[in-house]
Enzyme design. Sequence first.
Site, PDB file in Angstrom:
ATOM      1  N   GLY A  13       0.822  -1.210   0.000  1.00  0.00           N
ATOM      2  CA  GLY A  13       0.000   0.000   0.000  1.00  0.00           C
ATOM      3  C   GLY A  13       0.851   1.253   0.000  1.00  0.00           C
ATOM      4  N   GLY A  14       1.664   1.393  -1.034  1.00  0.00           N
ATOM      5  CA  GLY A  14       2.575   2.554  -1.089  1.00  0.00           C
ATOM      6  C   GLY A  14       2.162   3.601  -2.100  1.00  0.00           C
ATOM      7  CB  SER A  16      -2.306   7.311  -1.639  1.00  0.00           C
ATOM      8  OG  SER A  16      -3.082   6.299  -1.040  1.00  0.00           O
ATOM      9  N   GLY A  17      -0.962   8.249   0.838  1.00  0.00           N
ATOM     10  CA  GLY A  17      -1.030   8.354   2.295  1.00  0.00           C
ATOM     11  C   GLY A  17       0.246   7.957   3.022  1.00  0.00           C
ATOM     12  CB  ILE A  18       0.607   6.064   6.209  1.00  0.00           C
ATOM     13  CG1 ILE A  18      -0.275   6.997   7.050  1.00  0.00           C
ATOM     14  CG2 ILE A  18       1.727   5.468   7.044  1.00  0.00           C
ATOM     15  CD1 ILE A  18      -1.148   6.294   8.088  1.00  0.00           C
ATOM     16  N   GLY A  19       1.770   5.057   3.422  1.00  0.00           N
ATOM     17  CA  GLY A  19       2.702   4.193   2.691  1.00  0.00           C
ATOM     18  C   GLY A  19       3.568   4.981   1.724  1.00  0.00           C
ATOM     19  CB  SER A 137      -5.683   1.964  13.855  1.00  0.00           C
ATOM     20  OG  SER A 137      -6.489   3.092  14.157  1.00  0.00           O
ATOM     21  CE1 TYR A 150      -9.028   0.388   9.747  1.00  0.00           C
ATOM     22  CE2 TYR A 150      -9.249   1.754  11.710  1.00  0.00           C
ATOM     23  CZ  TYR A 150      -8.553   1.396  10.572  1.00  0.00           C
ATOM     24  OH  TYR A 150      -7.379   2.036  10.274  1.00  0.00           O
TER      25      TYR A 150
HETATM   26  N1  LIG Z   1      -5.548   7.711   7.911  1.00  0.00           N
HETATM   27  C1  LIG Z   1      -5.743   7.391   9.178  1.00  0.00           C
HETATM   28  O1  LIG Z   1      -6.329   8.175   9.953  1.00  0.00           O
HETATM   29  C2  LIG Z   1      -5.234   6.067   9.697  1.00  0.00           C
HETATM   30  C3  LIG Z   1      -5.167   5.886  11.093  1.00  0.00           C
HETATM   31  C4  LIG Z   1      -4.703   4.672  11.589  1.00  0.00           C
HETATM   32  C5  LIG Z   1      -4.302   3.675  10.729  1.00  0.00           C
HETATM   33  N2  LIG Z   1      -4.384   3.875   9.385  1.00  0.00           N
HETATM   34  C6  LIG Z   1      -3.966   2.759   8.532  1.00  0.00           C
HETATM   35  O2  LIG Z   1      -2.919   3.212   7.710  1.00  0.00           O
HETATM   36  C7  LIG Z   1      -2.845   2.372   6.552  1.00  0.00           C
HETATM   37  C8  LIG Z   1      -2.688   3.255   5.334  1.00  0.00           C
HETATM   38  O3  LIG Z   1      -3.850   4.025   5.170  1.00  0.00           O
HETATM   39  P1  LIG Z   1      -3.813   5.573   4.736  1.00  0.00           P
HETATM   40  O4  LIG Z   1      -4.534   6.333   5.786  1.00  0.00           O
HETATM   41  O5  LIG Z   1      -2.452   5.971   4.339  1.00  0.00           O
HETATM   42  O6  LIG Z   1      -4.833   5.549   3.498  1.00  0.00           O
HETATM   43  P2  LIG Z   1      -4.600   5.624   1.932  1.00  0.00           P
HETATM   44  O7  LIG Z   1      -3.975   6.928   1.559  1.00  0.00           O
HETATM   45  O8  LIG Z   1      -5.912   5.264   1.350  1.00  0.00           O
HETATM   46  O9  LIG Z   1      -3.534   4.494   1.638  1.00  0.00           O
HETATM   47  C9  LIG Z   1      -3.890   3.126   1.672  1.00  0.00           C
HETATM   48  C10 LIG Z   1      -2.885   2.366   0.853  1.00  0.00           C
HETATM   49  O10 LIG Z   1      -3.225   0.981   0.933  1.00  0.00           O
HETATM   50  C11 LIG Z   1      -3.460   0.505  -0.373  1.00  0.00           C
HETATM   51  N3  LIG Z   1      -4.500  -0.502  -0.339  1.00  0.00           N
HETATM   52  C12 LIG Z   1      -5.775  -0.394   0.122  1.00  0.00           C
HETATM   53  N4  LIG Z   1      -6.407  -1.558  -0.023  1.00  0.00           N
HETATM   54  C13 LIG Z   1      -5.526  -2.411  -0.602  1.00  0.00           C
HETATM   55  C14 LIG Z   1      -5.574  -3.757  -1.013  1.00  0.00           C
HETATM   56  N5  LIG Z   1      -6.678  -4.499  -0.883  1.00  0.00           N
HETATM   57  N6  LIG Z   1      -4.472  -4.295  -1.569  1.00  0.00           N
HETATM   58  C15 LIG Z   1      -3.348  -3.569  -1.728  1.00  0.00           C
HETATM   59  N7  LIG Z   1      -3.231  -2.296  -1.370  1.00  0.00           N
HETATM   60  C16 LIG Z   1      -4.305  -1.735  -0.804  1.00  0.00           C
HETATM   61  C17 LIG Z   1      -3.849   1.713  -1.198  1.00  0.00           C
HETATM   62  O11 LIG Z   1      -3.524   1.465  -2.555  1.00  0.00           O
HETATM   63  P3  LIG Z   1      -4.591   1.454  -3.758  1.00  0.00           P
HETATM   64  O12 LIG Z   1      -5.823   2.175  -3.266  1.00  0.00           O
HETATM   65  O13 LIG Z   1      -3.852   2.162  -4.847  1.00  0.00           O
HETATM   66  O14 LIG Z   1      -4.806   0.008  -4.004  1.00  0.00           O
HETATM   67  C18 LIG Z   1      -2.938   2.765  -0.608  1.00  0.00           C
HETATM   68  O15 LIG Z   1      -1.645   2.671  -1.166  1.00  0.00           O
HETATM   69  C19 LIG Z   1      -4.122   1.526   6.569  1.00  0.00           C
HETATM   70  O16 LIG Z   1      -3.812   0.220   7.049  1.00  0.00           O
HETATM   71  C20 LIG Z   1      -5.011   2.259   7.556  1.00  0.00           C
HETATM   72  O17 LIG Z   1      -5.941   1.397   8.165  1.00  0.00           O
HETATM   73  C21 LIG Z   1      -4.827   5.039   8.855  1.00  0.00           C
END
Ligand SMILES: NC(=O)c1ccc[n+]([C@@H]2O[C@H](COP(=O)([O-])OP(=O)(O)OC[C@H]3O[C@@H](n4cnc5c(N)ncnc54)[C@H](OP(=O)(O)O)[C@@H]3O)[C@@H](O)[C@H]2O)c1
Length: 250
Positions: A13-14, A16-19, A137, A150
Amino acid sequence: MGKLTNKTAFISGGTSGIGLATAQEFIHEGARVIITGRYEETLNQAVALLGPNAHGIVCDNSAMSDIHQLAERIKAITPTLDIVFANAGYGKFAPVDIVSEALFDELFTVLVKGTFFTVQQLLPLVREGGSVILNTSVVTAYGSQNASIYSAAKAAVQSFSKTLAAELTARRIRVNAVSPGYTETDGFTKTGMTVEQIAGVKEYITPLLPFRRFAMPAEIANAVLFLASDDASYLHGSEIVVDGGYSVIR
Ligand SMILES: NC(=O)c1ccc[n+]([C@@H]2O[C@H](COP(=O)([O-])OP(=O)(O)OC[C@H]3O[C@@H](n4cnc5c(N)ncnc54)[C@H](OP(=O)(O)O)[C@@H]3O)[C@@H](O)[C@H]2O)c1
């Protein structure tokens, strides 16, 4: 010399976002990085943004067929990995009486099963002295409305960070977790909520946060970099909470 010079990192998951922010940080510190995402187009865009030290592999974290091919596809790029950041995922939220079996299965598949088997499949490639980091999380720390599935899925991931640490000690692979609080990413657009609902959630949550703002992805990436680097050489089975104090300050 960067903190990750000569290291090779895998980030699920690289795109967008954290990745993506973590991939940028790792590359800045000298690493070569392999990222995944579900869609070729967004993956290619992220790899182009990251530059020549980035590689992309299309892999759906909820598809075992993709996960089973991952190690072979990585071996076409590198024989070994130093760092694995299991980050891919998203949340979906609903009150307990509305939660469907489909929602339950979807979140447990992408977050729990996908995370576990991604790490399992990549472990043969991880070098002695390597670092595995799981993205949990802050919702694991308290009860949050609409987040039963979740939160439970992320609690399972949190548990993996401890049990895998126990199992991988013999190989000198450190396993830790990063626990982000509310972070400004695309994640909210993937929850199924409308733009208005997302704005409403942010308006409700922001005044509750000690710093009155969401984290930026780079602020989570800094903690992941620390866990990945030798600076964290004595952290094992730990979790770094990066929530601006939200889970402990009232
Ligand atoms: N944002 C927050 O407030 C928060 C807080 C705590 C934890 N987190 C965790 O942080 C992690 C990253 O989330 P983010 O907030 O950075 O959101 P994000 O910007 O939506 O990034 C999510 C990443 O995961 C990938 N992804 C999603 N579903 C996938 C799948 N089935 N297979 C492969 N890749 C997948 C997306 O890629 P594609 O969409 O291009 O496939 C994207 O690269 C998640 O595990 C989330 O639960 C987020």
